[in-house]
Design an enzyme around this catalytic site. Structure first.
Site, PDB file in Angstrom:
ATOM      1  N   ALA A  86     -24.018  19.299  -2.006  1.00  0.00           N
ATOM      2  CA  ALA A  86     -24.011  19.712  -0.596  1.00  0.00           C
ATOM      3  C   ALA A  86     -24.081  21.229  -0.494  1.00  0.00           C
ATOM      4  O   ALA A  86     -23.597  21.938  -1.379  1.00  0.00           O
ATOM      5  CB  ALA A  86     -22.756  19.198   0.116  1.00  0.00           C
ATOM      6  N   ASP A  87     -24.686  21.698   0.584  1.00  0.00           N
ATOM      7  CA  ASP A  87     -24.701  23.135   0.856  1.00  0.00           C
ATOM      8  C   ASP A  87     -25.008  23.353   2.328  1.00  0.00           C
ATOM      9  O   ASP A  87     -25.359  22.420   3.043  1.00  0.00           O
ATOM     10  CB  ASP A  87     -25.702  23.875  -0.019  1.00  0.00           C
ATOM     11  CG  ASP A  87     -25.202  25.265  -0.399  1.00  0.00           C
ATOM     12  OD1 ASP A  87     -24.716  25.986   0.500  1.00  0.00           O
ATOM     13  OD2 ASP A  87     -25.282  25.628  -1.585  1.00  0.00           O
ATOM     14  N   GLN A  88     -24.893  24.619   2.738  1.00  0.00           N
ATOM     15  CA  GLN A  88     -24.984  24.935   4.156  1.00  0.00           C
ATOM     16  C   GLN A  88     -25.638  26.298   4.356  1.00  0.00           C
ATOM     17  O   GLN A  88     -25.385  27.235   3.614  1.00  0.00           O
ATOM     18  CB  GLN A  88     -23.576  24.933   4.757  1.00  0.00           C
ATOM     19  CG  GLN A  88     -23.498  25.042   6.260  1.00  0.00           C
ATOM     20  CD  GLN A  88     -22.055  24.922   6.733  1.00  0.00           C
ATOM     21  OE1 GLN A  88     -21.215  25.738   6.379  1.00  0.00           O
ATOM     22  NE2 GLN A  88     -21.767  23.907   7.528  1.00  0.00           N
TER      23      GLN A  88
END
Length: 210
Positions: A86-88
């Site tokens: 996951a990343d943002q």
């Protein structure tokens, strides 16, 4: 008197224990509270290189967030376990923002975002044996109010270095909520993990019960 510590009850097939490719304490807490069984293995990914490539190739912020999440998941080698990556990214008026470098950087970010609506591009993927099986991007929109310079100083004095680990320099689960006039989107995605789509995918894969 002894403090009471609550341990989340697992609602998962333990034979399908997951692997989280992230050192984020927030993502870990979200998964633990949801009753998932997982181990953590922090990936070694050159995020700056991927973001630079995205700028060179004119990728959207959604695409960059996905590439980052995929790179983290795929960096975990030699396992047949299901890996969560996951990343943002944060974008506002065509500009991308990273986590701030120091309180001066946090102050600058907050003043640039003040009175504007920005988007958090939050990506999550599932991978097994080096193959991406599922991907998703959530795009919550957050509108900061036109707060005063004095409020920024009060906020930074209260939060201190806690805000440095957050893109945009705020934590909605803390006093950062006072920075905002309106929020549109899933709270889990804002914190860095689109939880409902993720658990739905895990049910489809029979990792979680129907």
């Amino acid at each position: 008197m002894t403090d009471l510590v609550l341990t989340p009850t697992l609602i998962q097939n333990r034979a399908d224990k997951l692997l989280l490719a992230s050192g984020s304490a927030t993502r870990r807490r979200i998964l633990e509270n949801a009753g998932l069984a997982f181990d953590v293995e922090v990936s070694d990914v050159d995020e700056a290189h991927i973001k630079h490539e995205g700028l060179q190739q004119n990728w959207s912020a959604d695409t960059v967030a996905l590439r980052l999440a995929e790179a983290k998941a795929l960096s975990i080698q030699k396992t047949d376990r299901l890996v969560i990556g996951a990343d943002q990214m944060l974008s506002c008026d065509g500009t991308w923002y990273d986590k701030p470098e120091g309180l001066a950087g946090a102050r600058q970010q907050l003043l640039e975002l003040r009175g504007k609506t920005h988007t958090l591009h939050t990506a999550v993927v599932l991978c097994r044996n080096g193959h991406i099986l599922w991907r998703y991007v959530a795009c919550p929109k957050l509108s900061m109010r036109a707060f005063s310079h004095a409020f920024v100083e009060q906020y930074l004095a209260l939060e201190g270095e806690a805000c440095l680990g957050c893109v945009g320099s705020y934590r909605l689960e803390g006093p950062g909520i006072q920075l905002f006039a309106a929020i549109e989107g899933d709270a889990f995605a804002i914190q860095g993990l689109p939880l409902l789509p993720l658990v739905a995918a895990l049910r489809e894969m029979k990792v979680l019960p129907d």
